[in-house]
Design an enzyme around this catalytic site. Structure first.
Site, PDB file in Angstrom:
ATOM      1  N   CYS A  87       0.785  -1.239   0.000  1.00 56.39           N
ATOM      2  CA  CYS A  87       0.000   0.000   0.000  1.00 56.39           C
ATOM      3  C   CYS A  87       0.816   1.287   0.000  1.00 56.39           C
ATOM      4  O   CYS A  87       0.724   2.090  -0.932  1.00 56.39           O
ATOM      5  CB  CYS A  87      -0.924   0.018   1.212  1.00 56.39           C
ATOM      6  SG  CYS A  87      -2.080  -1.360   1.312  1.00 56.39           S
ATOM      7  N   HIS A 148      -2.837   6.479   4.866  1.00 61.80           N
ATOM      8  CA  HIS A 148      -1.738   5.535   5.110  1.00 61.80           C
ATOM      9  C   HIS A 148      -0.388   6.045   4.615  1.00 61.80           C
ATOM     10  O   HIS A 148       0.456   5.281   4.144  1.00 61.80           O
ATOM     11  CB  HIS A 148      -2.042   4.165   4.477  1.00 61.80           C
ATOM     12  CG  HIS A 148      -1.287   3.048   5.145  1.00 61.80           C
ATOM     13  ND1 HIS A 148      -1.305   1.747   4.674  1.00 61.80           N
ATOM     14  CD2 HIS A 148      -0.496   3.032   6.244  1.00 61.80           C
ATOM     15  CE1 HIS A 148      -0.564   0.977   5.455  1.00 61.80           C
ATOM     16  NE2 HIS A 148      -0.056   1.733   6.415  1.00 61.80           N
TER      17      HIS A 148
END
Length: 592
Positions: A87, A148
Protein backbone atom coordinates in the site's frame (compact mmCIF):
# COMPACT_ATOMS: atom_id res chain seq x y z
CA UNK A 1 -15.96 22.47 -38.13
CA UNK A 2 -12.98 21.17 -40.14
CA UNK A 3 -10.84 24.19 -39.24
CA UNK A 4 -11.79 23.92 -35.59
CA UNK A 5 -10.86 20.26 -35.45
CA UNK A 6 -7.24 21.15 -36.16
CA UNK A 7 -6.99 24.27 -34.03
CA UNK A 8 -6.02 24.77 -30.41
CA UNK A 9 -9.42 25.29 -28.88
CA UNK A 10 -10.27 27.68 -26.11
CA UNK A 11 -12.20 26.16 -23.25
CA UNK A 12 -15.59 27.40 -24.48
CA UNK A 13 -14.91 26.40 -28.07
CA UNK A 14 -13.73 23.00 -26.94
CA UNK A 15 -16.91 22.50 -24.91
CA UNK A 16 -19.08 23.44 -27.88
CA UNK A 17 -17.26 21.15 -30.29
CA UNK A 18 -17.20 18.27 -27.81
CA UNK A 19 -20.90 18.62 -27.01
CA UNK A 20 -21.81 18.72 -30.71
CA UNK A 21 -19.64 15.71 -31.47
CA UNK A 22 -21.18 13.82 -28.57
CA UNK A 23 -24.75 14.60 -29.69
CA UNK A 24 -23.98 13.67 -33.30
CA UNK A 25 -22.15 10.50 -32.30
CA UNK A 26 -18.85 11.71 -33.75
CA UNK A 27 -15.70 10.60 -31.94
CA UNK A 28 -13.61 13.60 -30.78
CA UNK A 29 -10.58 14.39 -32.89
CA UNK A 30 -7.39 12.78 -31.70
CA UNK A 31 -5.49 16.02 -32.25
CA UNK A 32 -7.73 18.19 -30.07
CA UNK A 33 -5.56 19.80 -27.41
CA UNK A 34 -7.03 19.14 -23.98
CA UNK A 35 -4.23 20.92 -22.12
CA UNK A 36 -5.76 23.33 -19.64
CA UNK A 37 -9.31 22.16 -20.36
CA UNK A 38 -9.85 22.04 -16.56
CA UNK A 39 -12.37 19.23 -16.17
CA UNK A 40 -13.34 17.95 -12.75
CA UNK A 41 -11.14 15.00 -11.75
CA UNK A 42 -12.60 12.04 -9.81
CA UNK A 43 -10.06 9.39 -8.80
CA UNK A 44 -11.33 6.09 -7.35
CA UNK A 45 -8.85 3.68 -5.75
CA UNK A 46 -9.69 0.29 -4.25
CA UNK A 47 -7.49 -1.31 -1.60
CA UNK A 48 -6.04 -4.80 -2.28
CA UNK A 49 -8.41 -5.50 -5.20
CA UNK A 50 -7.33 -8.29 -7.55
CA UNK A 51 -7.47 -7.36 -11.23
CA UNK A 52 -9.61 -10.43 -11.98
CA UNK A 53 -12.19 -9.61 -9.30
CA UNK A 54 -14.26 -7.41 -11.60
CA UNK A 55 -16.35 -8.36 -14.60
CA UNK A 56 -14.74 -6.20 -17.26
CA UNK A 57 -11.40 -7.89 -16.49
CA UNK A 58 -12.79 -11.40 -16.82
CA UNK A 59 -14.71 -12.26 -13.64
CA UNK A 60 -18.02 -13.95 -14.39
CA UNK A 61 -19.15 -14.74 -10.84
CA UNK A 62 -18.70 -11.52 -8.83
CA UNK A 63 -21.21 -8.84 -9.81
CA UNK A 64 -19.61 -5.47 -10.56
CA UNK A 65 -22.13 -3.74 -12.84
CA UNK A 66 -21.13 -0.19 -11.96
CA UNK A 67 -17.41 -0.66 -12.61
CA UNK A 68 -18.23 -2.63 -15.77
CA UNK A 69 -20.48 0.19 -16.97
CA UNK A 70 -17.70 2.67 -16.28
CA UNK A 71 -15.39 0.62 -18.52
CA UNK A 72 -18.02 0.22 -21.24
CA UNK A 73 -18.43 3.99 -21.39
CA UNK A 74 -14.73 4.70 -21.10
CA UNK A 75 -11.29 3.27 -21.83
CA UNK A 76 -9.88 0.15 -20.21
CA UNK A 77 -6.12 -0.28 -19.65
CA UNK A 78 -4.95 -3.89 -19.63
CA UNK A 79 -1.28 -3.38 -18.72
CA UNK A 80 -1.71 -0.91 -15.89
CA UNK A 81 1.10 -1.31 -13.34
CA UNK A 82 1.51 -0.24 -9.71
CA UNK A 83 4.94 0.99 -8.60
CA UNK A 84 4.90 -1.36 -5.59
CA UNK A 85 2.97 -4.44 -4.50
CA UNK A 86 2.05 -3.02 -1.07
CA UNK A 87 0.00 0.00 0.00
CA UNK A 88 2.13 2.87 1.27
CA UNK A 89 4.87 3.01 -1.40
CA UNK A 90 2.37 2.41 -4.20
CA UNK A 91 0.19 5.31 -3.03
CA UNK A 92 3.20 7.58 -2.63
CA UNK A 93 4.21 6.87 -6.24
CA UNK A 94 0.64 7.47 -7.40
CA UNK A 95 0.52 10.92 -5.76
CA UNK A 96 3.99 12.02 -6.89
CA UNK A 97 4.45 10.38 -10.30
CA UNK A 98 7.79 9.05 -9.00
CA UNK A 99 9.12 5.67 -7.91
CA UNK A 100 8.82 5.41 -4.12
CA UNK A 101 12.57 4.91 -3.76
CA UNK A 102 13.04 8.53 -4.90
CA UNK A 103 11.03 9.85 -1.95
CA UNK A 104 12.41 7.39 0.59
CA UNK A 105 9.10 5.55 0.94
CA UNK A 106 11.06 2.28 1.18
CA UNK A 107 13.43 0.58 3.57
CA UNK A 108 15.92 -2.26 3.79
CA UNK A 109 14.75 -3.59 7.17
CA UNK A 110 11.70 -5.61 6.10
CA UNK A 111 9.12 -2.95 7.02
CA UNK A 112 7.49 -2.00 3.74
CA UNK A 113 4.54 0.07 4.95
CA UNK A 114 3.87 2.35 7.90
CA UNK A 115 3.13 0.27 10.99
CA UNK A 116 1.43 2.80 13.29
CA UNK A 117 -0.42 6.09 13.04
CA UNK A 118 1.87 7.37 15.81
CA UNK A 119 5.07 6.78 13.84
CA UNK A 120 7.25 9.63 12.62
CA UNK A 121 7.78 8.29 9.10
CA UNK A 122 5.58 9.34 6.22
CA UNK A 123 5.16 11.40 3.11
CA UNK A 124 8.20 13.72 2.86
CA UNK A 125 7.42 17.40 3.16
CA UNK A 126 9.54 18.25 0.11
CA UNK A 127 7.55 16.03 -2.25
CA UNK A 128 4.93 17.57 -4.55
CA UNK A 129 1.61 15.83 -5.16
CA UNK A 130 -0.70 16.41 -8.10
CA UNK A 131 -3.21 17.69 -5.52
CA UNK A 132 -0.81 20.51 -4.59
CA UNK A 133 -0.40 21.59 -8.20
CA UNK A 134 -4.13 21.51 -8.87
CA UNK A 135 -4.78 23.39 -5.64
CA UNK A 136 -2.41 26.12 -6.84
CA UNK A 137 -4.34 26.21 -10.14
CA UNK A 138 -7.57 27.02 -8.33
CA UNK A 139 -9.03 23.52 -7.98
CA UNK A 140 -10.97 22.47 -4.90
CA UNK A 141 -9.15 19.35 -3.70
CA UNK A 142 -10.48 16.62 -1.46
CA UNK A 143 -9.51 13.18 -0.16
CA UNK A 144 -12.14 10.86 1.28
CA UNK A 145 -11.09 7.47 2.66
CA UNK A 146 -7.72 5.87 3.33
CA UNK A 147 -4.44 7.83 3.58
CA UNK A 148 -1.74 5.53 5.11
CA UNK A 149 1.09 7.96 4.34
CA UNK A 150 1.83 9.18 7.84
CA UNK A 151 0.48 11.91 10.08
CA UNK A 152 2.92 13.63 12.48
CA UNK A 153 6.67 14.21 12.82
CA UNK A 154 7.49 15.62 16.24
CA UNK A 155 4.22 16.19 18.10
CA UNK A 156 0.71 14.78 18.04
CA UNK A 157 -0.63 17.79 16.17
CA UNK A 158 2.12 19.02 13.83
CA UNK A 159 0.43 17.18 10.91
CA UNK A 160 3.57 17.27 8.77
CA UNK A 161 2.48 14.21 6.76
CA UNK A 162 -1.24 15.04 6.81
CA UNK A 163 -3.20 15.26 3.52
CA UNK A 164 -3.89 18.96 4.15
CA UNK A 165 -0.12 19.51 4.16
CA UNK A 166 0.14 17.93 0.72
CA UNK A 167 -2.38 19.79 -1.39
CA UNK A 168 -5.79 18.65 -0.18
CA UNK A 169 -8.23 21.33 1.02
CA UNK A 170 -10.46 18.73 2.63
CA UNK A 171 -9.86 15.36 4.24
CA UNK A 172 -12.35 12.98 5.72
CA UNK A 173 -11.24 9.44 6.38
CA UNK A 174 -8.81 7.11 8.02
CA UNK A 175 -5.25 8.43 8.40
CA UNK A 176 -3.94 4.87 8.76
CA UNK A 177 -5.20 1.67 7.08
CA UNK A 178 -8.00 -0.75 7.79
CA UNK A 179 -6.58 -3.87 9.45
CA UNK A 180 -7.90 -7.10 10.91
CA UNK A 181 -6.90 -5.70 14.30
CA UNK A 182 -9.39 -2.85 13.87
CA UNK A 183 -12.27 -5.32 14.07
CA UNK A 184 -10.40 -7.63 16.47
CA UNK A 185 -10.57 -10.22 13.70
CA UNK A 186 -8.86 -13.62 13.85
CA UNK A 187 -6.55 -12.52 11.05
CA UNK A 188 -4.22 -10.01 12.70
CA UNK A 189 -1.51 -7.87 11.13
CA UNK A 190 0.26 -7.04 14.38
CA UNK A 191 -1.77 -8.01 17.45
CA UNK A 192 -0.70 -11.66 17.39
CA UNK A 193 2.97 -10.76 16.94
CA UNK A 194 2.91 -8.17 19.72
CA UNK A 195 1.18 -10.60 22.08
CA UNK A 196 3.84 -13.25 21.40
CA UNK A 197 6.67 -10.79 22.08
CA UNK A 198 5.03 -9.42 25.21
CA UNK A 199 4.34 -12.93 26.54
CA UNK A 200 7.94 -13.96 25.89
CA UNK A 201 9.19 -10.90 27.73
CA UNK A 202 6.74 -11.57 30.56
CA UNK A 203 8.00 -15.12 31.02
CA UNK A 204 11.63 -13.95 31.01
CA UNK A 205 11.01 -11.16 33.54
CA UNK A 206 8.70 -13.35 35.67
CA UNK A 207 11.36 -16.07 35.78
CA UNK A 208 13.94 -13.46 36.80
CA UNK A 209 11.60 -12.14 39.53
CA UNK A 210 11.00 -15.65 40.90
CA UNK A 211 14.73 -16.42 40.82
CA UNK A 212 15.55 -13.23 42.68
CA UNK A 213 12.79 -13.88 45.22
CA UNK A 214 13.94 -17.44 45.84
CA UNK A 215 17.55 -16.29 46.17
CA UNK A 216 16.59 -13.57 48.62
CA UNK A 217 14.41 -15.85 50.76
CA UNK A 218 17.03 -18.60 50.93
CA UNK A 219 19.79 -16.06 51.58
CA UNK A 220 21.67 -17.24 48.48
CA UNK A 221 21.58 -13.65 47.16
CA UNK A 222 22.55 -10.73 49.34
CA UNK A 223 20.48 -8.11 47.53
CA UNK A 224 17.83 -5.61 48.54
CA UNK A 225 14.16 -6.14 47.78
CA UNK A 226 14.24 -3.33 45.19
CA UNK A 227 15.18 -5.48 42.14
CA UNK A 228 12.69 -8.15 43.23
CA UNK A 229 9.86 -5.63 43.48
CA UNK A 230 10.95 -3.87 40.29
CA UNK A 231 11.07 -7.03 38.17
CA UNK A 232 7.73 -8.16 39.58
CA UNK A 233 6.12 -4.85 38.66
CA UNK A 234 7.58 -5.06 35.13
CA UNK A 235 6.21 -8.61 34.77
CA UNK A 236 2.74 -7.44 35.87
CA UNK A 237 2.92 -4.51 33.42
CA UNK A 238 3.90 -6.81 30.54
CA UNK A 239 1.08 -9.24 31.34
CA UNK A 240 -1.46 -6.42 31.57
CA UNK A 241 -0.27 -4.84 28.33
CA UNK A 242 -0.47 -8.20 26.56
CA UNK A 243 -4.04 -8.64 27.77
CA UNK A 244 -5.10 -5.19 26.55
CA UNK A 245 -3.03 -5.02 23.35
CA UNK A 246 -6.04 -5.51 21.07
CA UNK A 247 -8.12 -2.54 22.35
CA UNK A 248 -4.93 -0.47 22.50
CA UNK A 249 -4.34 -1.03 18.76
CA UNK A 250 -7.99 -0.26 17.98
CA UNK A 251 -7.76 3.10 19.74
CA UNK A 252 -4.29 3.90 18.40
CA UNK A 253 -4.91 3.26 14.71
CA UNK A 254 -8.58 2.80 13.92
CA UNK A 255 -10.16 6.25 13.93
CA UNK A 256 -11.61 8.85 11.58
CA UNK A 257 -10.56 12.45 11.02
CA UNK A 258 -12.16 15.45 9.36
CA UNK A 259 -9.31 17.72 8.32
CA UNK A 260 -7.15 18.03 11.47
CA UNK A 261 -9.80 16.91 13.97
CA UNK A 262 -10.54 13.40 15.18
CA UNK A 263 -14.27 12.79 14.75
CA UNK A 264 -14.61 9.14 15.76
CA UNK A 265 -12.24 7.12 17.92
CA UNK A 266 -12.47 4.20 17.68
CA UNK A 267 -14.37 3.80 14.41
CA UNK A 268 -17.86 2.35 14.18
CA UNK A 269 -17.43 0.39 10.97
CA UNK A 270 -21.07 -0.24 10.17
CA UNK A 271 -21.53 3.52 9.78
CA UNK A 272 -18.35 4.23 7.80
CA UNK A 273 -19.65 3.34 4.32
CA UNK A 274 -22.70 5.59 4.53
CA UNK A 275 -20.62 8.41 5.98
CA UNK A 276 -18.06 8.23 3.20
CA UNK A 277 -20.82 8.37 0.58
CA UNK A 278 -22.48 11.35 2.26
CA UNK A 279 -19.11 13.09 2.40
CA UNK A 280 -18.61 12.49 -1.35
CA UNK A 281 -22.06 13.88 -2.16
CA UNK A 282 -21.46 16.91 0.05
CA UNK A 283 -18.05 17.65 -1.50
CA UNK A 284 -19.41 17.44 -5.06
CA UNK A 285 -22.41 19.63 -4.21
CA UNK A 286 -20.27 22.28 -2.46
CA UNK A 287 -17.81 22.54 -5.32
CA UNK A 288 -19.96 22.10 -8.41
CA UNK A 289 -19.43 25.72 -9.49
CA UNK A 290 -15.64 25.36 -9.71
CA UNK A 291 -13.27 22.66 -10.98
CA UNK A 292 -12.46 20.06 -8.36
CA UNK A 293 -10.18 17.11 -7.74
CA UNK A 294 -11.70 14.42 -5.54
CA UNK A 295 -9.72 11.33 -4.56
CA UNK A 296 -12.00 8.61 -3.14
CA UNK A 297 -9.73 6.04 -1.52
CA UNK A 298 -11.87 3.07 -0.50
CA UNK A 299 -11.25 0.99 2.61
CA UNK A 300 -12.68 -1.91 0.58
CA UNK A 301 -11.49 -4.64 -0.05
CA UNK A 302 -8.80 -4.83 2.62
CA UNK A 303 -9.28 -7.29 5.47
CA UNK A 304 -11.24 -7.47 7.76
CA UNK A 305 -13.68 -6.94 4.86
CA UNK A 306 -16.15 -4.82 6.83
CA UNK A 307 -19.42 -5.20 4.96
CA UNK A 308 -22.85 -3.79 5.72
CA UNK A 309 -25.74 -6.17 6.36
CA UNK A 310 -27.33 -5.49 2.96
CA UNK A 311 -24.43 -7.23 1.17
CA UNK A 312 -23.57 -10.02 3.61
CA UNK A 313 -24.11 -13.37 1.92
CA UNK A 314 -25.01 -11.70 -1.38
CA UNK A 315 -22.11 -13.05 -3.46
CA UNK A 316 -20.94 -16.49 -4.54
CA UNK A 317 -17.49 -15.94 -3.00
CA UNK A 318 -18.09 -15.50 0.70
CA UNK A 319 -17.17 -12.39 2.64
CA UNK A 320 -14.58 -11.24 0.11
CA UNK A 321 -17.06 -11.37 -2.76
CA UNK A 322 -19.62 -9.56 -0.61
CA UNK A 323 -17.13 -6.79 0.05
CA UNK A 324 -16.25 -6.42 -3.65
CA UNK A 325 -19.92 -6.18 -4.57
CA UNK A 326 -20.50 -3.55 -1.89
CA UNK A 327 -17.55 -1.54 -3.20
CA UNK A 328 -19.01 -1.70 -6.71
CA UNK A 329 -22.30 -0.39 -5.30
CA UNK A 330 -20.35 2.45 -3.67
CA UNK A 331 -18.75 3.27 -7.04
CA UNK A 332 -22.26 3.52 -8.48
CA UNK A 333 -23.36 5.87 -5.70
CA UNK A 334 -20.30 8.08 -6.21
CA UNK A 335 -21.03 8.30 -9.94
CA UNK A 336 -24.67 9.08 -9.14
CA UNK A 337 -23.50 12.16 -7.24
CA UNK A 338 -22.02 13.48 -10.49
CA UNK A 339 -25.27 12.78 -12.36
CA UNK A 340 -27.34 14.50 -9.67
CA UNK A 341 -25.33 17.71 -9.98
CA UNK A 342 -25.17 17.55 -13.79
CA UNK A 343 -21.39 17.11 -13.79
CA UNK A 344 -20.94 13.76 -15.57
CA UNK A 345 -19.85 15.19 -18.93
CA UNK A 346 -17.51 17.68 -17.23
CA UNK A 347 -15.69 15.08 -15.15
CA UNK A 348 -12.84 12.70 -15.93
CA UNK A 349 -13.29 9.56 -13.81
CA UNK A 350 -10.44 7.11 -13.13
CA UNK A 351 -10.70 3.77 -11.31
CA UNK A 352 -7.86 1.53 -10.11
CA UNK A 353 -6.47 -0.49 -7.18
CA UNK A 354 -3.31 0.33 -5.24
CA UNK A 355 -1.88 -3.16 -6.02
CA UNK A 356 -2.97 -6.75 -6.59
CA UNK A 357 -5.05 -9.05 -4.42
CA UNK A 358 -3.62 -10.77 -1.36
CA UNK A 359 -2.90 -14.49 -1.45
CA UNK A 360 -1.99 -14.48 2.24
CA UNK A 361 -5.47 -13.59 3.49
CA UNK A 362 -6.55 -17.10 4.38
CA UNK A 363 -8.11 -18.56 7.53
CA UNK A 364 -8.62 -22.30 7.55
CA UNK A 365 -9.93 -23.22 4.11
CA UNK A 366 -11.46 -19.79 3.43
CA UNK A 367 -9.72 -17.26 1.20
CA UNK A 368 -10.32 -13.63 2.20
CA UNK A 369 -8.07 -12.09 -0.45
CA UNK A 370 -8.49 -11.25 -4.10
CA UNK A 371 -8.07 -13.11 -7.36
CA UNK A 372 -5.35 -12.02 -9.76
CA UNK A 373 -6.52 -14.27 -12.59
CA UNK A 374 -3.81 -15.62 -14.85
CA UNK A 375 -1.12 -13.46 -13.25
CA UNK A 376 1.45 -15.02 -10.97
CA UNK A 377 1.77 -13.96 -7.34
CA UNK A 378 -0.06 -11.26 -5.42
CA UNK A 379 0.20 -8.52 -2.84
CA UNK A 380 3.68 -8.11 -1.37
CA UNK A 381 5.31 -10.54 -3.81
CA UNK A 382 7.99 -8.36 -5.35
CA UNK A 383 7.80 -7.93 -9.10
CA UNK A 384 5.46 -10.80 -9.98
CA UNK A 385 2.58 -9.61 -12.16
CA UNK A 386 -0.19 -10.61 -9.74
CA UNK A 387 0.96 -8.07 -7.18
CA UNK A 388 1.46 -5.11 -9.51
CA UNK A 389 -0.98 -5.45 -12.41
CA UNK A 390 -4.13 -3.51 -11.54
CA UNK A 391 -7.35 -2.30 -13.18
CA UNK A 392 -7.18 1.02 -15.00
CA UNK A 393 -10.39 2.61 -16.29
CA UNK A 394 -10.75 6.18 -17.60
CA UNK A 395 -14.07 7.77 -18.57
CA UNK A 396 -14.83 11.24 -19.91
CA UNK A 397 -18.11 11.23 -21.85
CA UNK A 398 -18.02 13.01 -25.18
CA UNK A 399 -14.29 13.56 -25.02
CA UNK A 400 -12.72 10.10 -24.78
CA UNK A 401 -14.05 7.23 -26.91
CA UNK A 402 -16.26 4.66 -25.21
CA UNK A 403 -15.46 0.96 -25.08
CA UNK A 404 -11.84 1.23 -26.17
CA UNK A 405 -9.11 -1.07 -24.81
CA UNK A 406 -5.45 -0.02 -24.57
CA UNK A 407 -2.92 -2.83 -24.29
CA UNK A 408 0.17 -0.66 -23.92
CA UNK A 409 2.18 -0.56 -20.64
CA UNK A 410 0.96 2.23 -18.38
CA UNK A 411 1.54 3.07 -14.73
CA UNK A 412 -0.30 4.51 -11.74
CA UNK A 413 2.47 7.13 -11.82
CA UNK A 414 1.03 8.37 -15.14
CA UNK A 415 -1.98 9.87 -13.38
CA UNK A 416 0.19 12.70 -12.01
CA UNK A 417 1.24 14.27 -15.35
CA UNK A 418 -2.17 13.51 -16.87
CA UNK A 419 -4.25 15.47 -14.37
CA UNK A 420 -1.65 18.24 -14.10
CA UNK A 421 -1.77 18.67 -17.88
CA UNK A 422 -5.57 18.78 -17.89
CA UNK A 423 -5.57 21.43 -15.15
CA UNK A 424 -3.13 23.63 -17.05
CA UNK A 425 -0.34 23.11 -14.52
CA UNK A 426 3.33 22.32 -14.95
CA UNK A 427 5.01 19.06 -14.03
CA UNK A 428 7.92 19.83 -11.64
CA UNK A 429 11.18 20.46 -13.48
CA UNK A 430 13.46 20.25 -10.42
CA UNK A 431 13.26 16.48 -9.98
CA UNK A 432 13.17 13.24 -11.95
CA UNK A 433 9.62 12.29 -12.95
CA UNK A 434 8.75 8.71 -13.87
CA UNK A 435 5.14 9.04 -15.02
CA UNK A 436 4.05 10.05 -18.52
CA UNK A 437 0.81 11.73 -19.50
CA UNK A 438 -1.84 9.28 -20.64
CA UNK A 439 -3.56 11.83 -22.88
CA UNK A 440 -1.71 10.97 -26.13
CA UNK A 441 -2.67 7.30 -25.67
CA UNK A 442 -6.23 8.05 -24.57
CA UNK A 443 -6.81 10.38 -27.53
CA UNK A 444 -5.10 7.99 -30.00
CA UNK A 445 -2.53 10.66 -30.85
CA UNK A 446 0.19 8.13 -29.97
CA UNK A 447 0.08 4.47 -30.89
CA UNK A 448 2.53 3.37 -28.21
CA UNK A 449 3.10 4.07 -24.53
CA UNK A 450 5.87 6.47 -23.57
CA UNK A 451 7.23 3.77 -21.24
CA UNK A 452 10.04 1.81 -22.85
CA UNK A 453 11.06 0.41 -19.46
CA UNK A 454 9.33 0.04 -16.09
CA UNK A 455 11.18 -0.96 -12.92
CA UNK A 456 9.66 -3.09 -10.18
CA UNK A 457 10.90 -2.55 -6.65
CA UNK A 458 10.37 -4.50 -3.46
CA UNK A 459 11.37 -2.10 -0.69
CA UNK A 460 14.66 -0.58 -1.83
CA UNK A 461 15.56 -3.68 -3.87
CA UNK A 462 15.02 -3.80 -7.62
CA UNK A 463 13.39 -7.18 -8.21
CA UNK A 464 12.44 -6.92 -11.88
CA UNK A 465 12.20 -4.72 -14.95
CA UNK A 466 10.14 -4.82 -18.14
CA UNK A 467 10.97 -3.66 -21.62
CA UNK A 468 8.38 -2.92 -24.27
CA UNK A 469 10.14 -3.35 -27.60
CA UNK A 470 7.92 -1.16 -29.77
CA UNK A 471 9.50 -2.35 -33.02
CA UNK A 472 8.65 -6.02 -32.49
CA UNK A 473 5.70 -5.50 -30.15
CA UNK A 474 7.17 -7.95 -27.65
CA UNK A 475 7.02 -7.26 -23.92
CA UNK A 476 9.98 -8.64 -22.01
CA UNK A 477 10.17 -9.09 -18.22
CA UNK A 478 13.46 -9.74 -16.43
CA UNK A 479 13.49 -10.94 -12.79
CA UNK A 480 16.67 -10.44 -10.78
CA UNK A 481 15.16 -11.51 -7.45
CA UNK A 482 11.92 -13.34 -6.64
CA UNK A 483 10.23 -14.18 -3.32
CA UNK A 484 9.49 -17.83 -2.66
CA UNK A 485 5.79 -18.61 -2.22
CA UNK A 486 3.18 -21.32 -2.62
CA UNK A 487 1.38 -20.74 -5.95
CA UNK A 488 -1.90 -22.04 -4.52
CA UNK A 489 -1.96 -19.20 -2.00
CA UNK A 490 -2.42 -21.04 1.31
CA UNK A 491 0.26 -19.66 3.62
CA UNK A 492 1.77 -18.27 0.45
CA UNK A 493 4.96 -16.87 1.94
CA UNK A 494 5.50 -19.72 4.37
CA UNK A 495 3.69 -18.01 7.23
CA UNK A 496 5.63 -14.73 6.97
CA UNK A 497 2.51 -12.61 6.41
CA UNK A 498 4.07 -10.64 3.54
CA UNK A 499 6.93 -11.96 1.45
CA UNK A 500 10.37 -10.50 2.27
CA UNK A 501 12.29 -8.41 -0.23
CA UNK A 502 15.71 -9.88 0.53
CA UNK A 503 17.50 -12.52 2.57
CA UNK A 504 15.88 -15.84 3.47
CA UNK A 505 12.83 -16.54 1.36
CA UNK A 506 14.13 -14.64 -1.67
CA UNK A 507 15.95 -16.22 -4.61
CA UNK A 508 18.58 -14.22 -6.49
CA UNK A 509 18.77 -15.25 -10.11
CA UNK A 510 22.06 -15.46 -11.95
CA UNK A 511 21.48 -15.44 -14.83
CA UNK A 512 18.19 -13.53 -14.48
CA UNK A 513 14.81 -15.04 -15.28
CA UNK A 514 13.39 -13.88 -18.60
CA UNK A 515 9.75 -14.02 -19.70
CA UNK A 516 7.99 -12.85 -22.84
CA UNK A 517 4.79 -11.38 -21.38
CA UNK A 518 3.32 -10.86 -24.83
CA UNK A 519 3.18 -14.67 -25.17
CA UNK A 520 3.35 -15.77 -21.54
CA UNK A 521 1.53 -13.22 -19.32
CA UNK A 522 1.34 -15.82 -16.52
CA UNK A 523 5.15 -15.89 -16.23
CA UNK A 524 4.98 -19.66 -16.32
CA UNK A 525 7.72 -20.45 -18.86
CA UNK A 526 11.12 -18.83 -18.21
CA UNK A 527 13.20 -18.50 -21.36
CA UNK A 528 16.82 -19.51 -21.79
CA UNK A 529 19.53 -19.04 -24.42
CA UNK A 530 18.50 -22.42 -25.80
CA UNK A 531 14.81 -21.53 -26.21
CA UNK A 532 15.05 -17.83 -27.08
CA UNK A 533 17.61 -16.59 -29.62
CA UNK A 534 17.28 -13.02 -28.32
CA UNK A 535 17.90 -14.01 -24.70
CA UNK A 536 21.36 -12.45 -24.34
CA UNK A 537 20.41 -9.31 -26.28
CA UNK A 538 17.30 -8.73 -24.14
CA UNK A 539 19.18 -9.30 -20.88
CA UNK A 540 21.86 -6.85 -22.02
CA UNK A 541 19.34 -4.20 -23.12
CA UNK A 542 17.36 -4.35 -19.89
CA UNK A 543 20.57 -4.43 -17.85
CA UNK A 544 21.76 -1.23 -19.51
CA UNK A 545 18.38 0.41 -18.81
CA UNK A 546 18.68 -0.59 -15.14
CA UNK A 547 22.16 0.91 -14.90
CA UNK A 548 20.96 4.17 -16.48
CA UNK A 549 17.96 4.25 -14.15
CA UNK A 550 20.14 3.79 -11.07
CA UNK A 551 22.24 6.78 -12.13
CA UNK A 552 19.16 8.95 -11.67
CA UNK A 553 18.68 7.93 -8.02
CA UNK A 554 19.81 10.19 -5.19
CA UNK A 555 20.21 9.24 -1.51
CA UNK A 556 17.21 10.27 0.60
CA UNK A 557 16.14 9.45 4.18
CA UNK A 558 14.29 6.14 4.46
CA UNK A 559 10.85 6.82 5.87
CA UNK A 560 10.45 3.21 7.04
CA UNK A 561 13.66 3.02 9.00
CA UNK A 562 13.34 1.42 12.43
CA UNK A 563 13.30 4.80 14.18
CA UNK A 564 10.58 6.05 11.83
CA UNK A 565 8.19 3.09 12.07
CA UNK A 566 8.23 2.62 15.86
CA UNK A 567 5.15 3.67 17.83
CA UNK A 568 5.86 6.93 19.65
CA UNK A 569 3.44 7.80 22.48
CA UNK A 570 3.98 11.56 22.06
CA UNK A 571 2.80 11.33 18.43
CA UNK A 572 -0.41 9.47 19.24
CA UNK A 573 -3.55 11.39 18.16
CA UNK A 574 -6.27 11.05 20.78
CA UNK A 575 -9.53 12.81 21.59
CA UNK A 576 -8.96 12.41 25.31
CA UNK A 577 -6.04 10.86 27.17
CA UNK A 578 -4.55 7.78 25.54
CA UNK A 579 -5.62 5.01 25.80
CA UNK A 580 -8.92 6.43 27.06
CA UNK A 581 -9.83 8.04 23.73
CA UNK A 582 -13.49 8.28 22.86
CA UNK A 583 -15.35 10.65 20.57
CA UNK A 584 -18.33 10.43 18.27
CA UNK A 585 -19.10 11.75 14.81
CA UNK A 586 -20.80 14.89 16.10
CA UNK A 587 -17.60 15.96 17.82
CA UNK A 588 -18.63 15.25 21.41
CA UNK A 589 -15.66 14.06 23.44
CA UNK A 590 -15.77 11.93 26.53
CA UNK A 591 -13.29 9.85 28.45
CA UNK A 592 -14.38 6.31 29.20
Amino acid sequence: MGRLEHACLSFRSWLAVTAAAFLLGVRPSACSDLTGSRPNILLLMADDLGIADIGCYGNATIRTPNIDRLAARGIRLTQHIAAASVCTPSRAAFLTGRYPIRSGMVSSNGYRVLQWTAASGGFPTNETTFAKILQDKGYATGLIGKWHLGLNCESSDDHCHHPLHHGFDHFYGMPFSLMGDCAQWDMSEKRAGLERKLNLCFHIVAFAALTLTAGKLTRLLSISWTPVIGSTMVAILLLTTSYFVSPLIVHADCFLMRNHSITEQPMHFQRTTSRFLKEVSSFVRRNKQRPFLLFVSFLHVHTPLVTTEKFLGASLHGLYGDNVEEMDWMVGRVLDSLDTEGLTNRTLVYFTSDHGGSLESQLGNKQYGGWNGIYRGGKGMGGWEGGIRVPGIVRWPGVLPAGRVIQEPTSLMDVFPTVVQLAGGQVPQDRVMDGHSLLPLLQEADEHSAHDFLFHYCGKYLHAARWHDKHSGRLWKVHYMTPQFHPEGAGACYGRGVCPCSGDGVTQHSPPLLFDLSKDPSEARPLSPGTEPLYQAVIATVGEAVRNHRKTLSPVPQQFSLSNILWKPWLQPCCGTFPFCSCSQDGDHSET
